[in-house]
Scaffold this active site. Structure first.
Site, PDB file in Angstrom:
ATOM      1  N   HIS A 215       0.813  -1.215   0.000  1.00  0.00           N
ATOM      2  CA  HIS A 215       0.000   0.000   0.000  1.00  0.00           C
ATOM      3  C   HIS A 215       0.850   1.270   0.000  1.00  0.00           C
ATOM      4  CE1 HIS A 215      -3.771  -2.155   1.849  1.00  0.00           C
ATOM      5  NE2 HIS A 215      -3.595  -2.429   0.554  1.00  0.00           N
ATOM      6  N   HIS A 315      -6.590  -2.894 -11.181  1.00  0.00           N
ATOM      7  CA  HIS A 315      -6.941  -2.895  -9.772  1.00  0.00           C
ATOM      8  C   HIS A 315      -8.453  -3.004  -9.657  1.00  0.00           C
ATOM      9  CE1 HIS A 315      -7.644  -0.726  -5.808  1.00  0.00           C
ATOM     10  NE2 HIS A 315      -6.835  -1.716  -5.464  1.00  0.00           N
TER      11      HIS A 315
END
Length: 386
Positions: A215, A315
């Site tokens: 992340h 994504h």
């Protein structure tokens, strides 16, 4: 197909306590999304998603305002079939006539962030409308599927070193042969992240693909240390090792390791992705259709991946609408090999729409239903609209 109305709804739905997880974003108790609805004069509707945050939770009020107050006035009265024209008008604003005449962009000042995310939802809805109008799935509009089905990876993996194996094996028990786990600052130390990855590999054996997603939370030295520590675990890719603001640093991490580096979910437009590629920062490109600029821009990013022989892996952590948009782009691209399948608590993927999204034996079938193939449950929308 003349556009009569463009609306947006911020939906926020609690995640059942048993399915909540804690990551670097904290304890995720709600899932948010912006549902964009484009309605034509004859009453037909297309649906899309604009995303205010890459993760599960985030305030979407500014996207709603942008869609309804800034973009809608540009679109009402225009032909919904002219997606390329409408994309340029949204991106270039009052200078759209220069852009269309001269063949280059003249973007509005807010050409990143909320503006492009709002555009993404509108663009997605326009593709959905066009597919329904022509009675074909969006992937057919993109030239058709290259394969009848595609491998999916179960995306989750927050458990500690003692339990990560069991958690990931739970995904594998559903037929998945590829899984993704989270690492990074949530583990406090790089050593803890390395231990979790090693525990995962020991539990899953050598045949299951494992991805790790930080992340964007490591520093460059930490990311390098992590890569060295997990080298013998043979990750399929290491995702967003450091902040997306530091593309040169990401390139430095990539140059230090043989582990493939993935990034792109936090990028807006093909121009940002081009910078990643120019810096030689990535092996895997991950546009999010609800952030990058919609299906239109995601397909352009796919073209970059194809030209530079990089893997494309959209994504798909979001609602059913951005998931199906990413699936369409992936199936239409020669660079895509695997698709993300949300395995966390995600009511926007499974409860928002009337249709059931499933993976069979760890694979997704090529879409066949016209448009994006999913429609909102309006009772759900009514209950969770903010």
């Amino acid at each position: 197909m003349i556009i009569a109305k463009v609306e947006a709804y911020w939906l926020s739905c609690p995640i059942p306590k048993a399915k909540q997880h804690r990551s670097d974003y904290g304890l995720l108790t709600d899932f948010d999304m912006t549902l964009v609805v484009v309605t034509t004069e004859d009453g037909r509707q297309g649906f899309g998603e604009g995303k205010a945050a890459v993760g599960s939770s985030g305030s979407c009020s500014s996207i709603v305002t942008c869609v309804e107050k800034e973009l809608a006035p540009m679109l009402v009265g225009r032909d919904a079939r002219n997606i390329n024209e409408l994309w340029e008008r949204m991106y270039n604003g009052t200078r759209d006539h220069y852009a269309i005449k001269r063949g280059r962009v003249f973007p509005v000042l807010g050409n990143r962030g909320i503006h492009v995310a709002a555009m993404s939802g509108v663009d997605m809805a326009l593709w959905d409308l066009l597919g329904k109008d022509l009675n074909v799935p969006v992937v057919q509009l993109l030239g058709g599927a290259l394969r009848p089905r595609m491998e999916a990876y179960a995306s989750g993996g927050w458990a500690d070193a003692d339990n990560i194996g069991e958690q990931l094996l739970g995904y594998c028990s559903k037929g998945f042969k590829a899984v993704k786990m989270r690492v990074g600052v949530m583990d406090e130390t790089v050593a803890n992240s390395v231990a979790r990855v090693r525990a995962a590999r020991e539990a899953l054996g050598p045949e299951v693909k494992i991805m790790a997603d930080a992340h964007g939370t490591y520093s460059v030295p930490e990311a390098k240390q992590f890569c060295r520590g997990v080298e013998d675990s043979h990750l399929y890719w290491f995702e967003e090792p450091i902040s997306p603001d530091n593309k040169i640093g990401t390139a430095e991490v990539r140059a230090s390791t043989c582990t493939p580096i993935a990034a792109g979910e936090s990028e807006f437009t093909r121009f940002n992705v081009r910078e990643l590629i120019e810096h030689r920062a990535v092996d895997v490109v991950q546009p999010d259709c609800a952030i990058i600029g919609g299906i239109t821009e995601a397909r352009r990013v796919a073209g970059l991946a194809e030209a530079y022989q990089l893997e494309l892996a959209p994504h798909c952590w979001g609602s059913a609408f951005s998931f199906m948009a990413g699936v369409a782009v992936a199936f239409a691209s020669s660079s895509a090999a695997i698709i993300e399948f949300s395995s966390g608590g995600n009511p926007m993927m499974y409860d928002l729409v009337n249709e059931k999204i499933v993976a069979v034996d760890g694979h997704i079938e090529a879409p066949t239903i016209p448009g994006l193939g999913v429609t909102p449950d309006w009772d759900f929308v009514g209950e969770y609209a903010q």
